[in-house]
Design a protein around this motif. Structure first.
Motif, mmCIF file in Angstrom:
data_model
loop_
_atom_site.group_PDB
_atom_site.id
_atom_site.type_symbol
_atom_site.label_atom_id
_atom_site.label_comp_id
_atom_site.label_asym_id
_atom_site.label_seq_id
_atom_site.Cartn_x
_atom_site.Cartn_y
_atom_site.Cartn_z
ATOM 1 N N GLU A 31 25.171 26.687 59.234
ATOM 2 C CA GLU A 31 24.607 25.486 58.618
ATOM 3 C C GLU A 31 23.254 25.117 59.230
ATOM 4 N N TYR A 32 23.092 25.344 60.524
ATOM 5 C CA TYR A 32 21.828 25.009 61.182
ATOM 6 C C TYR A 32 20.687 25.865 60.629
ATOM 7 N N HIS A 33 20.914 27.168 60.537
ATOM 8 C CA HIS A 33 19.899 28.080 60.008
ATOM 9 C C HIS A 33 19.541 27.689 58.566
ATOM 10 N N PHE A 34 20.559 27.398 57.771
ATOM 11 C CA PHE A 34 20.348 26.983 56.387
ATOM 12 C C PHE A 34 19.530 25.699 56.323
ATOM 13 N N SER A 35 19.925 24.704 57.086
ATOM 14 C CA SER A 35 19.257 23.406 57.047
ATOM 15 C C SER A 35 17.783 23.532 57.444
ATOM 16 N N THR A 36 17.514 24.322 58.471
ATOM 17 C CA THR A 36 16.140 24.532 58.924
ATOM 18 C C THR A 36 15.298 25.209 57.851
ATOM 19 N N ALA A 37 15.842 26.260 57.247
ATOM 20 C CA ALA A 37 15.119 26.977 56.193
ATOM 21 C C ALA A 37 14.934 26.099 54.958
ATOM 22 N N PHE A 38 15.963 25.337 54.608
ATOM 23 C CA PHE A 38 15.895 24.471 53.433
ATOM 24 C C PHE A 38 14.823 23.407 53.614
ATOM 25 N N LYS A 39 14.793 22.815 54.790
ATOM 26 C CA LYS A 39 13.808 21.765 55.060
ATOM 27 C C LYS A 39 12.393 22.336 55.033
ATOM 28 N N ARG A 40 12.211 23.534 55.544
ATOM 29 C CA ARG A 40 10.902 24.182 55.521
ATOM 30 C C ARG A 40 10.456 24.428 54.069
ATOM 31 N N GLN A 41 11.384 24.845 53.218
ATOM 32 C CA GLN A 41 11.068 25.178 51.825
ATOM 33 C C GLN A 41 10.872 23.929 50.961
ATOM 34 N N HIS A 42 11.755 22.942 51.112
ATOM 35 C CA HIS A 42 11.783 21.798 50.200
ATOM 36 C C HIS A 42 11.255 20.495 50.800
ATOM 37 N N GLY A 43 11.026 20.477 52.096
ATOM 38 C CA GLY A 43 10.488 19.276 52.727
ATOM 39 C C GLY A 43 11.513 18.195 53.001
ATOM 40 N N LEU A 44 12.781 18.491 52.723
ATOM 41 C CA LEU A 44 13.869 17.536 52.947
ATOM 42 C C LEU A 44 15.070 18.262 53.521
ATOM 43 N N ALA A 45 15.851 17.575 54.310
ATOM 44 C CA ALA A 45 17.131 18.127 54.749
ATOM 45 C C ALA A 45 18.042 18.263 53.532
ATOM 46 N N PRO A 46 18.977 19.212 53.549
ATOM 47 C CA PRO A 46 19.872 19.378 52.399
ATOM 48 C C PRO A 46 20.581 18.092 51.974
ATOM 49 N N SER A 47 21.044 17.314 52.925
ATOM 50 C CA SER A 47 21.752 16.075 52.573
ATOM 51 C C SER A 47 20.820 15.079 51.889
ATOM 52 N N HIS A 48 19.572 14.997 52.323
ATOM 53 C CA HIS A 48 18.616 14.093 51.684
ATOM 54 C C HIS A 48 18.245 14.589 50.291
ATOM 55 N N TYR A 49 18.113 15.895 50.143
ATOM 56 C CA TYR A 49 17.840 16.471 48.832
ATOM 57 C C TYR A 49 18.969 16.117 47.869
ATOM 58 N N ARG A 50 20.203 16.264 48.343
ATOM 59 C CA ARG A 50 21.369 15.932 47.510
ATOM 60 C C ARG A 50 21.359 14.460 47.131
ATOM 61 N N ASN A 51 21.034 13.592 48.067
ATOM 62 C CA ASN A 51 21.007 12.149 47.783
ATOM 63 C C ASN A 51 20.013 11.811 46.677
ATOM 64 N N LEU A 52 18.938 12.571 46.587
ATOM 65 C CA LEU A 52 17.923 12.315 45.566
ATOM 66 C C LEU A 52 18.246 12.947 44.220
ATOM 67 N N HIS A 53 18.963 14.069 44.219
ATOM 68 C CA HIS A 53 19.098 14.867 43.002
ATOM 69 C C HIS A 53 20.503 14.952 42.406
ATOM 70 N N HIS A 54 21.524 14.596 43.141
ATOM 71 C CA HIS A 54 22.894 14.697 42.627
ATOM 72 C C HIS A 54 23.305 13.345 42.058
#
Length: 62
Positions: A31-54
């Protein structure tokens, strides 16, 4: 990795599965590796991205 992160973004916006499970489903070793890569790509942590889009996680702002 870019394609895995795009898939992860779609899953975060459409499913309520735990982030850890989505990370595994998208081929990330943890999960750490994923979260770091996701934030680099999308500018948001996965949980914050979900809060905005789900729909189920969106806050009633506006």
């Amino acid at each position: 990795q870019r394609l895995r992160l795009q898939r992860a973004a779609l899953l975060l916006a459409s499913r309520a599965d735990p982030v850890k499970l989505l990370a595994e489903q998208c081929g990330f070793k943890n999960e750490y590796h994923f979260s770091t890569a996701f934030k680099r790509q999308h500018g948001l942590a996965p949980s914050h991205y979900r809060n905005l889009h789900h729909p189920a996680f969106k806050t009633g702002q506006g």
